[in-house]
Design a protein around this motif. Structure first.
Motif, PDB file in Angstrom:
ATOM      1  N   LYS A   1      64.641 -32.059 -39.427  1.00  0.00           N
ATOM      2  CA  LYS A   1      63.988 -33.485 -39.159  1.00  0.00           C
ATOM      3  C   LYS A   1      63.995 -33.752 -37.314  1.00  0.00           C
ATOM      4  CE  LYS A   1      66.030 -35.426 -43.603  1.00  0.00           C
ATOM      5  NZ  LYS A   1      66.308 -34.118 -44.052  1.00  0.00           N
ATOM      6  N   SER A   2      64.430 -32.889 -36.934  1.00  0.00           N
ATOM      7  CA  SER A   2      64.271 -33.565 -35.237  1.00  0.00           C
ATOM      8  C   SER A   2      65.451 -32.219 -35.116  1.00  0.00           C
ATOM      9  CB  SER A   2      65.062 -34.935 -35.067  1.00  0.00           C
ATOM     10  OG  SER A   2      66.676 -35.163 -35.563  1.00  0.00           O
ATOM     11  N   PHE A   3      65.222 -31.857 -33.691  1.00  0.00           N
ATOM     12  CA  PHE A   3      65.519 -31.312 -32.794  1.00  0.00           C
ATOM     13  C   PHE A   3      65.465 -31.632 -31.389  1.00  0.00           C
ATOM     14  CE2 PHE A   3      61.181 -29.788 -33.087  1.00  0.00           C
ATOM     15  CZ  PHE A   3      61.172 -29.544 -31.425  1.00  0.00           C
ATOM     16  N   GLU A   4      66.027 -31.114 -30.589  1.00  0.00           N
ATOM     17  CA  GLU A   4      65.944 -30.993 -28.927  1.00  0.00           C
ATOM     18  C   GLU A   4      65.175 -29.949 -28.327  1.00  0.00           C
ATOM     19  OE1 GLU A   4      69.029 -32.353 -26.830  1.00  0.00           O
ATOM     20  OE2 GLU A   4      69.243 -33.733 -28.034  1.00  0.00           O
ATOM     21  N   SER A   5      64.458 -29.877 -26.869  1.00  0.00           N
ATOM     22  CA  SER A   5      63.683 -28.431 -26.247  1.00  0.00           C
ATOM     23  C   SER A   5      63.673 -28.816 -24.586  1.00  0.00           C
ATOM     24  CB  SER A   5      62.380 -28.603 -26.731  1.00  0.00           C
ATOM     25  OG  SER A   5      61.710 -28.172 -26.204  1.00  0.00           O
ATOM     26  N   ASN A   6      64.175 -27.112 -23.971  1.00  0.00           N
ATOM     27  CA  ASN A   6      64.067 -27.766 -23.061  1.00  0.00           C
ATOM     28  C   ASN A   6      63.246 -26.543 -22.504  1.00  0.00           C
ATOM     29  OD1 ASN A   6      66.622 -29.722 -21.934  1.00  0.00           O
ATOM     30  ND2 ASN A   6      66.923 -28.359 -22.997  1.00  0.00           N
ATOM     31  N   ILE A   7      62.033 -26.924 -21.293  1.00  0.00           N
ATOM     32  CA  ILE A   7      61.478 -25.773 -20.801  1.00  0.00           C
ATOM     33  C   ILE A   7      61.202 -26.082 -19.851  1.00  0.00           C
ATOM     34  CG2 ILE A   7      58.659 -25.835 -21.738  1.00  0.00           C
ATOM     35  CD1 ILE A   7      58.503 -27.540 -23.630  1.00  0.00           C
ATOM     36  N   THR A   8      61.192 -25.079 -18.919  1.00  0.00           N
ATOM     37  CA  THR A   8      60.604 -24.858 -17.635  1.00  0.00           C
ATOM     38  C   THR A   8      59.501 -24.059 -17.965  1.00  0.00           C
ATOM     39  OG1 THR A   8      62.778 -24.667 -17.077  1.00  0.00           O
ATOM     40  CG2 THR A   8      61.927 -23.535 -15.823  1.00  0.00           C
ATOM     41  N   MET A   9      58.568 -24.181 -16.562  1.00  0.00           N
ATOM     42  CA  MET A   9      57.486 -23.349 -16.856  1.00  0.00           C
ATOM     43  C   MET A   9      56.985 -23.349 -15.122  1.00  0.00           C
ATOM     44  SD  MET A   9      54.600 -25.299 -19.024  1.00  0.00           S
ATOM     45  CE  MET A   9      54.808 -27.296 -18.344  1.00  0.00           C
ATOM     46  N   ASN A  10      56.603 -22.103 -14.693  1.00  0.00           N
ATOM     47  CA  ASN A  10      56.428 -21.368 -13.086  1.00  0.00           C
ATOM     48  C   ASN A  10      54.603 -21.594 -13.772  1.00  0.00           C
ATOM     49  OD1 ASN A  10      55.876 -21.224 -10.879  1.00  0.00           O
ATOM     50  ND2 ASN A  10      57.184 -19.842 -10.768  1.00  0.00           N
ATOM     51  N   GLN A  11      54.177 -22.128 -12.834  1.00  0.00           N
ATOM     52  CA  GLN A  11      52.255 -22.108 -12.922  1.00  0.00           C
ATOM     53  C   GLN A  11      51.597 -21.471 -11.375  1.00  0.00           C
ATOM     54  OE1 GLN A  11      50.078 -24.838 -14.853  1.00  0.00           O
ATOM     55  NE2 GLN A  11      48.438 -23.176 -14.330  1.00  0.00           N
ATOM     56  N   LYS A  12      51.004 -20.340 -11.598  1.00  0.00           N
ATOM     57  CA  LYS A  12      50.358 -20.146 -10.535  1.00  0.00           C
ATOM     58  C   LYS A  12      49.291 -20.130 -10.178  1.00  0.00           C
ATOM     59  CE  LYS A  12      54.307 -17.043  -8.615  1.00  0.00           C
ATOM     60  NZ  LYS A  12      55.240 -15.743  -8.286  1.00  0.00           N
ATOM     61  N   VAL A  13      48.436 -20.265  -8.830  1.00  0.00           N
ATOM     62  CA  VAL A  13      46.771 -21.030  -9.577  1.00  0.00           C
ATOM     63  C   VAL A  13      46.532 -19.972  -7.507  1.00  0.00           C
ATOM     64  CG1 VAL A  13      45.197 -22.085  -9.446  1.00  0.00           C
ATOM     65  CG2 VAL A  13      47.185 -23.196 -10.923  1.00  0.00           C
ATOM     66  N   ASP A  14      45.411 -19.273  -8.304  1.00  0.00           N
ATOM     67  CA  ASP A  14      45.079 -18.422  -7.426  1.00  0.00           C
ATOM     68  C   ASP A  14      43.012 -19.209  -7.183  1.00  0.00           C
ATOM     69  OD1 ASP A  14      43.369 -17.411  -5.014  1.00  0.00           O
ATOM     70  OD2 ASP A  14      44.482 -15.755  -5.020  1.00  0.00           O
ATOM     71  N   ALA A  15      42.703 -19.468  -6.945  1.00  0.00           N
ATOM     72  CA  ALA A  15      41.258 -20.137  -6.441  1.00  0.00           C
ATOM     73  C   ALA A  15      40.219 -19.851  -5.809  1.00  0.00           C
ATOM     74  CB  ALA A  15      41.835 -21.995  -7.059  1.00  0.00           C
ATOM     75  N   GLY A  16      39.888 -18.851  -4.988  1.00  0.00           N
ATOM     76  CA  GLY A  16      39.367 -18.496  -4.067  1.00  0.00           C
ATOM     77  C   GLY A  16      39.936 -18.260  -3.004  1.00  0.00           C
ATOM     78  N   GLY A  17      41.400 -18.222  -2.964  1.00  0.00           N
ATOM     79  CA  GLY A  17      41.601 -17.506  -2.161  1.00  0.00           C
ATOM     80  C   GLY A  17      43.649 -18.521  -2.058  1.00  0.00           C
ATOM     81  N   GLU A  18      42.834 -19.717  -2.352  1.00  0.00           N
ATOM     82  CA  GLU A  18      44.077 -21.001  -1.906  1.00  0.00           C
ATOM     83  C   GLU A  18      44.955 -21.000  -3.528  1.00  0.00           C
ATOM     84  OE1 GLU A  18      43.543 -25.774  -1.401  1.00  0.00           O
ATOM     85  OE2 GLU A  18      41.751 -24.384  -1.193  1.00  0.00           O
ATOM     86  N   LYS A  19      45.798 -20.908  -2.621  1.00  0.00           N
ATOM     87  CA  LYS A  19      47.288 -20.382  -3.862  1.00  0.00           C
ATOM     88  C   LYS A  19      48.004 -21.518  -4.088  1.00  0.00           C
ATOM     89  CE  LYS A  19      47.289 -15.301  -3.117  1.00  0.00           C
ATOM     90  NZ  LYS A  19      48.513 -14.555  -2.923  1.00  0.00           N
ATOM     91  N   GLN A  20      48.267 -21.714  -5.044  1.00  0.00           N
ATOM     92  CA  GLN A  20      49.143 -23.097  -5.619  1.00  0.00           C
ATOM     93  C   GLN A  20      50.150 -22.744  -6.707  1.00  0.00           C
ATOM     94  OE1 GLN A  20      47.754 -26.871  -6.848  1.00  0.00           O
ATOM     95  NE2 GLN A  20      47.373 -27.762  -5.280  1.00  0.00           N
ATOM     96  N   GLU A  21      50.950 -23.422  -6.152  1.00  0.00           N
ATOM     97  CA  GLU A  21      52.086 -23.162  -7.282  1.00  0.00           C
ATOM     98  C   GLU A  21      53.249 -23.801  -7.747  1.00  0.00           C
ATOM     99  OE1 GLU A  21      56.761 -20.475  -7.314  1.00  0.00           O
ATOM    100  OE2 GLU A  21      55.386 -20.861  -6.063  1.00  0.00           O
ATOM    101  N   ILE A  22      53.147 -24.470  -9.408  1.00  0.00           N
ATOM    102  CA  ILE A  22      53.251 -25.487  -9.981  1.00  0.00           C
ATOM    103  C   ILE A  22      54.703 -24.964 -10.381  1.00  0.00           C
ATOM    104  CG2 ILE A  22      53.030 -27.498 -11.640  1.00  0.00           C
ATOM    105  CD1 ILE A  22      50.179 -26.947 -10.306  1.00  0.00           C
TER     106      ILE A  22
END
Length: 285
Positions: free
Chosen positions: A59-80
């Protein structure tokens, strides 16, 4: 609302053909096998049946999530980087989520509740509670459940059950799947679309998407037969307004405290003081 944990593997069992007699290969650690002969003899079909039985009353639960996202748009890089802790009740769908997100040196924290009272978000930088428009609730529910609900991930992967690698260690049965390539292309595009709001689910928007790598890793506890972890790595290329973009996502999720989340209530301060957000003022965002 999407299917609940009670039917995680019902449909999957019908698809187990060659895999149904496959037993889990033991994972060796320091050259030694950590499992007993009895555990090794369980087939994939038998494990699925046990998981199906174990999940009937969740009926229920708990969750922990870790996300590491890297975006390279036209040579411009960003990490979230994002860290989320969630409490989740299945019926009726209710959640409490605390999130910390870092984009470069900027950090933002959010505390959100979604209950019968509505969707409330606390923005600590402004020290303000916001109440989101009711018309956004179903979209938020759809995206949240697709990202946090372990049954939804398993249900989406059921058609590829014969492609899983089936192993085990001392505590868990481990299912891994490498889903890149032409065989999985439409499935992956549909999976991404399903996490988007309805007005963004445009087939044309996915036509320029190429998946270079999509790996799944799922852990099932040997004693309870609950899902305890889900890891996913995705690397994809797309074209946005003529600009090439590469996105890499590494997500690690854990699931615990099954049936121990009894209630989720919006804080009194939010109910009394939240500022209602007007959808028109948001510019449709």
């Amino acid at each position: 609302m999407k299917k609940a944990l009670t039917i995680i593997l019902g449909a999957m069992l019908m698809l187990v053909v060659s895999a149904c007699n496959q037993t889990a290969e033991p994972v060796e650690k320091d050259g030694k096998t950590e499992t007993t002969k009895k555990e090794q003899d369980l087939t994939l079909e038998e494990v699925y049946k046990k998981v199906e039985e174990a999940n009937k009353d969740i009926k229920s639960f708990e969750s922990n999530i870790t996300m590491n996202q890297k975006v390279d748009a036209g040579g411009e890089k960003q990490e979230i980087k994002s860290d989320m802790a969630m409490e989740f009740i299945m019926e009726p769908m209710t959640l409490h989520q605390k999130m910390t997100m870092s984009i470069g040196e900027e950090k933002q924290e959010l505390d959100a509740y979604l209950t019968k009272d509505g969707f409330y978000v606390y923005e600590p930088n402004q020290k303000t509670w916001l109440k989101l428009p009711s018309e956004l609730s179903s979209q938020i529910l759809q995206m949240s459940e697709g990202q946090t609900n372990p049954s939804e991930q398993l249900n989406q992967l059921k058609q590829f059950v014969d492609d899983f690698e089936f192993k085990q260690d001392e505590k868990s049965y481990i299912l891994t799947l490498k889903a890149s390539g032409e065989k999985f292309d439409q499935f992956l595009k549909d999976n991404v679309k399903a996490t988007m709001p309805p007005d963004m689910q445009d087939e044309a928007a996915m036509s320029d998407v190429t998946f270079n790598q999509v790996d799944y890793e799922l852990f099932i506890d040997k004693e309870t037969f609950y899902l305890t972890a889900l890891n996913m790595v995705t690397d994809m290329d797309t074209d946005v307004n003529g600009q090439k973009m590469n996105m890499n996502l590494d997500m690690k999720s854990t699931y615990s405290n099954y049936n121990k989340v009894e209630s989720i209530e919006v804080p009194k301060e939010a109910l009394e003081n939240a500022q209602e957000v007007n959808l028109n003022e948001m510019g449709g965002q």
